[in-house]
Design a protein around this motif. Sequence first.
Motif, mmCIF file in Angstrom:
data_model
loop_
_atom_site.group_PDB
_atom_site.id
_atom_site.type_symbol
_atom_site.label_atom_id
_atom_site.label_comp_id
_atom_site.label_asym_id
_atom_site.label_seq_id
_atom_site.Cartn_x
_atom_site.Cartn_y
_atom_site.Cartn_z
ATOM 1 N N LEU A 111 -38.853 47.036 4.008
ATOM 2 C CA LEU A 111 -37.456 46.635 3.849
ATOM 3 C C LEU A 111 -37.409 45.125 3.715
ATOM 4 O O LEU A 111 -37.963 44.412 4.555
ATOM 5 C CB LEU A 111 -36.616 47.074 5.046
ATOM 6 N N ASP A 112 -36.767 44.637 2.668
ATOM 7 C CA ASP A 112 -36.680 43.192 2.402
ATOM 8 C C ASP A 112 -38.057 42.531 2.459
ATOM 9 O O ASP A 112 -38.265 41.516 3.122
ATOM 10 C CB ASP A 112 -35.716 42.514 3.384
ATOM 11 N N GLU A 113 -39.033 43.159 1.806
ATOM 12 C CA GLU A 113 -40.410 42.651 1.661
ATOM 13 C C GLU A 113 -41.228 42.674 2.957
ATOM 14 O O GLU A 113 -42.345 42.185 2.984
ATOM 15 C CB GLU A 113 -40.426 41.221 1.083
ATOM 16 N N GLU A 114 -40.704 43.240 4.036
ATOM 17 C CA GLU A 114 -41.454 43.304 5.288
ATOM 18 C C GLU A 114 -41.713 44.755 5.673
ATOM 19 O O GLU A 114 -40.837 45.602 5.538
ATOM 20 C CB GLU A 114 -40.688 42.610 6.421
ATOM 21 N N SER A 115 -42.926 45.005 6.166
ATOM 22 C CA SER A 115 -43.267 46.357 6.601
ATOM 23 C C SER A 115 -42.332 46.765 7.735
ATOM 24 O O SER A 115 -42.178 46.038 8.719
ATOM 25 C CB SER A 115 -44.716 46.395 7.071
ATOM 26 N N PHE A 116 -41.705 47.929 7.587
ATOM 27 C CA PHE A 116 -40.723 48.372 8.575
ATOM 28 C C PHE A 116 -41.260 49.511 9.430
ATOM 29 O O PHE A 116 -41.198 49.475 10.648
ATOM 30 C CB PHE A 116 -39.434 48.792 7.868
ATOM 31 N N CYS A 117 -41.795 50.552 8.782
ATOM 32 C CA CYS A 117 -42.266 51.712 9.542
ATOM 33 C C CYS A 117 -43.118 52.612 8.656
ATOM 34 O O CYS A 117 -43.255 52.391 7.459
ATOM 35 C CB CYS A 117 -41.086 52.504 10.092
#
Length: 199
Positions: free
Chosen positions: A18-24
Amino acid sequence: MILTRLEEAGKKQVRVFLDEESFCLLYQNECRKLHLKEEMEITQEVFEELHEMLLHRAKLKAMSLLKYCDRTKKELQERLLRLEFPEFIIEEAILYVESYGYINDEEYVRKYLEYRGSNKSRRQICQELKQKGIADCLLEYAFDTLEYDEDYILRTQIEKRIRQKGPITRENFQKYYAYFARKGFPGGHIVQLLKEYQQ
């Protein structure tokens, strides 16, 4: 929030960014259920459904991890982090298992001293429990309230070592001393008791 990327993570899971960051990590069937696609905007409704799904899975995993052995709060956090749950989900899952009394660091210390403290020095116990995330104040409280006699433990360990390796002599005195010093027993107590047993 934009779902920027879906990356395969093994045969059954997908890493969600999400938004270029690993979320889950999600299972592929969960992605299909939520109709997740790259470059889609995550609405409040989809985020709440994702939150509910992850929280349910994190609670089950936490319960599963506690089913076979006691863990400290820190150990459980680390295990859930390795499974790539978001931190806020981990916090909620831990609050859930704490509310039922499944995680209790004070009880963990009590059991640890009861079952594993009978052959270890105070320093060794403190070091091992600090690695598991136990606070200093909790350790001090445990040693003050629970029965723990380091002199008695050292004496029994010396007697056991003599049965295994033979009597303490002038020649092997230093070896015996080094052995118990590595285990964290206080130097003065070691010398005093070794002299008692020396032949």
